[in-house]
Design a protein around this motif. Structure first.
Motif, PDB file in Angstrom:
ATOM      1  N   LYS A 187      30.207  -7.871   4.123  1.00 32.92           N
ATOM      2  CA  LYS A 187      30.665  -6.762   4.948  1.00 32.92           C
ATOM      3  C   LYS A 187      30.766  -5.487   4.110  1.00 32.92           C
ATOM      4  O   LYS A 187      31.233  -5.515   2.976  1.00 32.92           O
ATOM      5  N   ARG A 188      30.325  -4.388   4.699  1.00 31.13           N
ATOM      6  CA  ARG A 188      30.469  -3.066   4.091  1.00 31.13           C
ATOM      7  C   ARG A 188      31.224  -2.170   5.076  1.00 31.13           C
ATOM      8  O   ARG A 188      30.806  -2.025   6.226  1.00 31.13           O
ATOM      9  N   ARG A 189      32.329  -1.583   4.623  1.00 29.62           N
ATOM     10  CA  ARG A 189      33.091  -0.637   5.444  1.00 29.62           C
ATOM     11  C   ARG A 189      32.895   0.752   4.860  1.00 29.62           C
ATOM     12  O   ARG A 189      33.220   0.991   3.699  1.00 29.62           O
ATOM     13  N   VAL A 190      32.372   1.662   5.674  1.00 30.82           N
ATOM     14  CA  VAL A 190      31.938   2.969   5.185  1.00 30.82           C
ATOM     15  C   VAL A 190      32.478   4.063   6.095  1.00 30.82           C
ATOM     16  O   VAL A 190      32.570   3.881   7.317  1.00 30.82           O
ATOM     17  N   LYS A 191      32.835   5.204   5.491  1.00 30.48           N
ATOM     18  CA  LYS A 191      33.299   6.353   6.265  1.00 30.48           C
ATOM     19  C   LYS A 191      32.108   7.219   6.675  1.00 30.48           C
ATOM     20  O   LYS A 191      31.132   7.348   5.929  1.00 30.48           O
ATOM     21  N   VAL A 192      32.191   7.788   7.877  1.00 27.49           N
ATOM     22  CA  VAL A 192      31.135   8.667   8.375  1.00 27.49           C
ATOM     23  C   VAL A 192      30.802   9.737   7.332  1.00 27.49           C
ATOM     24  O   VAL A 192      31.692  10.357   6.743  1.00 27.49           O
ATOM     25  N   GLY A 193      29.511   9.936   7.082  1.00 25.18           N
ATOM     26  CA  GLY A 193      29.054  10.948   6.140  1.00 25.18           C
ATOM     27  C   GLY A 193      28.823  10.425   4.738  1.00 25.18           C
ATOM     28  O   GLY A 193      28.196  11.099   3.923  1.00 25.18           O
ATOM     29  N   GLU A 194      29.329   9.224   4.437  1.00 23.71           N
ATOM     30  CA  GLU A 194      29.151   8.666   3.106  1.00 23.71           C
ATOM     31  C   GLU A 194      27.847   7.863   3.036  1.00 23.71           C
ATOM     32  O   GLU A 194      27.046   7.860   3.967  1.00 23.71           O
ATOM     33  N   ALA A 195      27.637   7.176   1.917  1.00 25.74           N
ATOM     34  CA  ALA A 195      26.427   6.378   1.716  1.00 25.74           C
ATOM     35  C   ALA A 195      26.816   4.984   1.242  1.00 25.74           C
ATOM     36  O   ALA A 195      27.878   4.779   0.655  1.00 25.74           O
ATOM     37  N   THR A 196      25.952   4.020   1.534  1.00 24.83           N
ATOM     38  CA  THR A 196      26.140   2.670   1.020  1.00 24.83           C
ATOM     39  C   THR A 196      24.773   2.088   0.697  1.00 24.83           C
ATOM     40  O   THR A 196      23.781   2.394   1.363  1.00 24.83           O
ATOM     41  N   THR A 197      24.714   1.264  -0.347  1.00 27.31           N
ATOM     42  CA  THR A 197      23.454   0.661  -0.781  1.00 27.31           C
ATOM     43  C   THR A 197      23.486  -0.840  -0.529  1.00 27.31           C
ATOM     44  O   THR A 197      24.433  -1.525  -0.929  1.00 27.31           O
ATOM     45  N   LEU A 198      22.455  -1.339   0.125  1.00 27.19           N
ATOM     46  CA  LEU A 198      22.297  -2.758   0.407  1.00 27.19           C
ATOM     47  C   LEU A 198      21.333  -3.328  -0.628  1.00 27.19           C
ATOM     48  O   LEU A 198      20.166  -2.939  -0.691  1.00 27.19           O
ATOM     49  N   ASP A 199      21.826  -4.252  -1.438  1.00 27.99           N
ATOM     50  CA  ASP A 199      21.076  -4.718  -2.604  1.00 27.99           C
ATOM     51  C   ASP A 199      20.095  -5.835  -2.263  1.00 27.99           C
ATOM     52  O   ASP A 199      20.337  -6.655  -1.373  1.00 27.99           O
ATOM     53  N   THR A 200      19.006  -5.881  -3.016  1.00 29.93           N
ATOM     54  CA  THR A 200      18.059  -6.991  -2.940  1.00 29.93           C
ATOM     55  C   THR A 200      18.319  -8.010  -4.045  1.00 29.93           C
ATOM     56  O   THR A 200      17.811  -9.123  -3.989  1.00 29.93           O
ATOM     57  N   TYR A 201      19.088  -7.591  -5.063  1.00 33.93           N
ATOM     58  CA  TYR A 201      19.412  -8.431  -6.222  1.00 33.93           C
ATOM     59  C   TYR A 201      18.169  -8.845  -7.003  1.00 33.93           C
ATOM     60  O   TYR A 201      18.155  -9.881  -7.673  1.00 33.93           O
ATOM     61  N   LEU A 202      17.126  -7.996  -6.928  1.00 34.01           N
ATOM     62  CA  LEU A 202      15.996  -8.159  -7.833  1.00 34.01           C
ATOM     63  C   LEU A 202      16.301  -7.383  -9.105  1.00 34.01           C
ATOM     64  O   LEU A 202      16.775  -6.257  -9.061  1.00 34.01           O
ATOM     65  N   ASP A 203      16.038  -7.996 -10.245  1.00 33.23           N
ATOM     66  CA  ASP A 203      16.329  -7.377 -11.541  1.00 33.23           C
ATOM     67  C   ASP A 203      15.374  -6.211 -11.764  1.00 33.23           C
ATOM     68  O   ASP A 203      14.153  -6.389 -11.846  1.00 33.23           O
ATOM     69  N   THR A 204      15.940  -4.996 -11.875  1.00 25.77           N
ATOM     70  CA  THR A 204      15.112  -3.801 -12.024  1.00 25.77           C
ATOM     71  C   THR A 204      14.267  -3.853 -13.283  1.00 25.77           C
ATOM     72  O   THR A 204      13.093  -3.456 -13.282  1.00 25.77           O
TER      73      THR A 204
END
Length: 329
Positions: A127-144
Motif C-alpha cells: 500500500k502507498r498513501r500519497v497526498k495530492v500533488g506529491e509523487a510516488t515510485t512503484l519499484d520493479t526491484y531490478l538491480d540498476t
C-alpha cells in the motif's frame, strides 16, 4: 469477471504446419469470478480441453461438456457447451497458476497465466498513501547496476492499472523493454507517468485522487513470468483545518462551557479533542457528505489547554481552543 492484461501470439512450426499459440496474463482479486474464452464459434466436431498446471479439469467434445472426477474447482467450474469456454467462481489465492486450452483437430493452443491477489492480505500487495500533488515510485526491484551491465535484456515489464479489480479490468499504462519505455497508453495518466529507463520503475508525479487504485507489474524474463507485483495507491486530499465554536448547553451546571469542533469530512479523516497531549475522544464517519462534529464540555475554572485535531493518513491540522473568547467566566 475476465481481466485480460496482455496477450502474446507465437507461431510454432510443427511437422510442416503453422500452429498458433496465444499467451495471456490475467489478474483477479480473491472472490472474483473469471471466464476463460476460446473464441470458438462452433464447438461441434471439435475437442476442447482445459488443463490447470498440466492437470486435466474439463473438456467439451462435440458440444457436450465433461468435468474431471478429481477436480480442484469442484462446484466452482462451469464449462459452456456453446463455445467451449469455462467460468470459475469465487477464485482463491491458491488458484493462481497456468490454465491451458487445447483445441483439436486444428491444434491451436492458448495459455492463461492467472494471478489471484488476496483482498485482505497485506502480503499480497504493497500500500502507498500519497497526498495530492506529491509523487510516488512503484519499484520493479531490478538491480540498476546489473541492468547497466546489460543483465536485463531478457526482461519485459508491463504496468497495468485498475480502479477496482473486482469490478473493472486492468488496462495497460506503461511498458519497458531493453531500456525503451512507453507511457502514453491511457489519457488518465497524461503528464503523470515517468519511467526509470534503467530498470522500468514507474513514478507517478503530480498525483490526484483520480489516480487512486491498483497498479500491477507483470515481469517476464525470457517470456517466462517472474515475481509479479501489485501496489495499492491511495491518494488523499490535504485535510481541512477544523473550527471550534461554543453552543448553549442543556446542562444545569453554570460552571460548564460547551464547545464543538467541526471539519469537512474526507477519506479516512478522524476528528479528536486533546487536553494537552491526552486524547479525550474522537469521531469519524464513512459518510463523506456530512460534516464531522465533536462536542466537549469543560469547567470554566479549568486551567488546562485544549485543542482539536483533524487528520488523515497524510496530513493533520490543529485548532486551539480560545477559552477567553468562547468560555468567558
Amino acid at each position: 469477471m475476465k481481466i485480460v492484461i496482455t496477450s502474446l501470439i507465437v507461431l510454432h512450426l510443427i511437422a510442416g504446419e503453422v500452429k498458433a499459440t496465444q499467451d495471456y496474463s490475467i489478474i483477479v482479486m480473491e472472490g472474483s469470478n473469471i471466464t476463460l474464452n476460446t473464441s470458438v464459434t462452433n464447438p461441434y466436431k471439435k475437442s476442447i480441453s482445459w488443463l490447470y498446471d498440466a492437470t486435466f479439469i474439463a473438456t467439451i467434445r462435440n458440444g457436450t461438456p465433461y468435468l474431471a472426477e478429481k477436480n480442484r474447482f469442484h462446484g466452482r467450474i462451469t464449462p459452456h457447451k456453446h463455445d467451449g469456454s469455462i467460468t470459475i467462481v469465487n477464485m482463491k489465492t491458491n488458484d493462481s497458476g497456468v490454465f491451458s486450452l487445447h483445441i483439436l483437430p486444428h491444434g491451436s493452443n492458448r495459455y492463461y497465466n492467472i494471478t489471484v491477489h488476496g483482498k485482505n492480505s497485506h502480503d499480497d500487495f504493497e500500500k502507498r498513501r500519497v497526498k495530492v500533488g506529491e509523487a510516488t515510485t512503484l519499484d520493479t526491484y531490478l538491480d540498476t547496476d546489473l541492468c547497466n551491465e546489460t543483465q536485463c535484456q531478457d526482461y519485459d515489464l508491463q504496468w497495468t492499472y485498475s480502479r477496482d479489480p473486482v469490478k473493472q479490468k486492468f488496462t495497460r499504462i506503461a511498458h519497458w523493454q531493453n531500456n525503451i519505455s512507453k507511457t502514453d497508453y491511457n489519457n488518465r495518466f497524461k503528464d503523470t507517468l515517468q519511467m526509470d529507463l534503467r530498470n522500468g520503475s514507474l513514478t507517478l508525479r503530480n498525483i490526484t485522487t483520480n489516480h487512486s487504485g491498483y497498479y500491477h507489474l507483470e515481469k517476464l524474463k525470457a517470456r517466462q513470468p517472474e515475481n509479479n507485483s501489485l501496489y495499492e495507491v491511495i491518494v488523499y486530499d490535504e485535510v481541512s483545518r477544523p473550527s471550534i465554536h461554543s453552543f448553549l448547553s442543556l446542562s444545569a451546571d453554570t460552571d460548564t462551557c460547551s464547545v464543538e469542533c467541526s471539519v469537512e469530512n474526507g477519506r479516512d479523516v478522524t476528528l479528536s479533542w486533546y487536553r494537552g497531549e491526552e486524547r479525550l475522544n474522537q469521531t469519524r464517519s464513512p459518510d463523506l457528505s456530512r460534516v464531522l462534529s465533536l462536542p466537549l464540555e469543560i469547567k470554566n475554572q479549568d486551567g488546562d489547554s485544549y485543542s482539536c485535531v483533524a487528520e488523515n493518513p497524510v496530513s493533520n491540522k490543529t485548532a486551539n481552543l480560545n477559552k477567553t473568547e468562547l468560555c468567558p467566566e
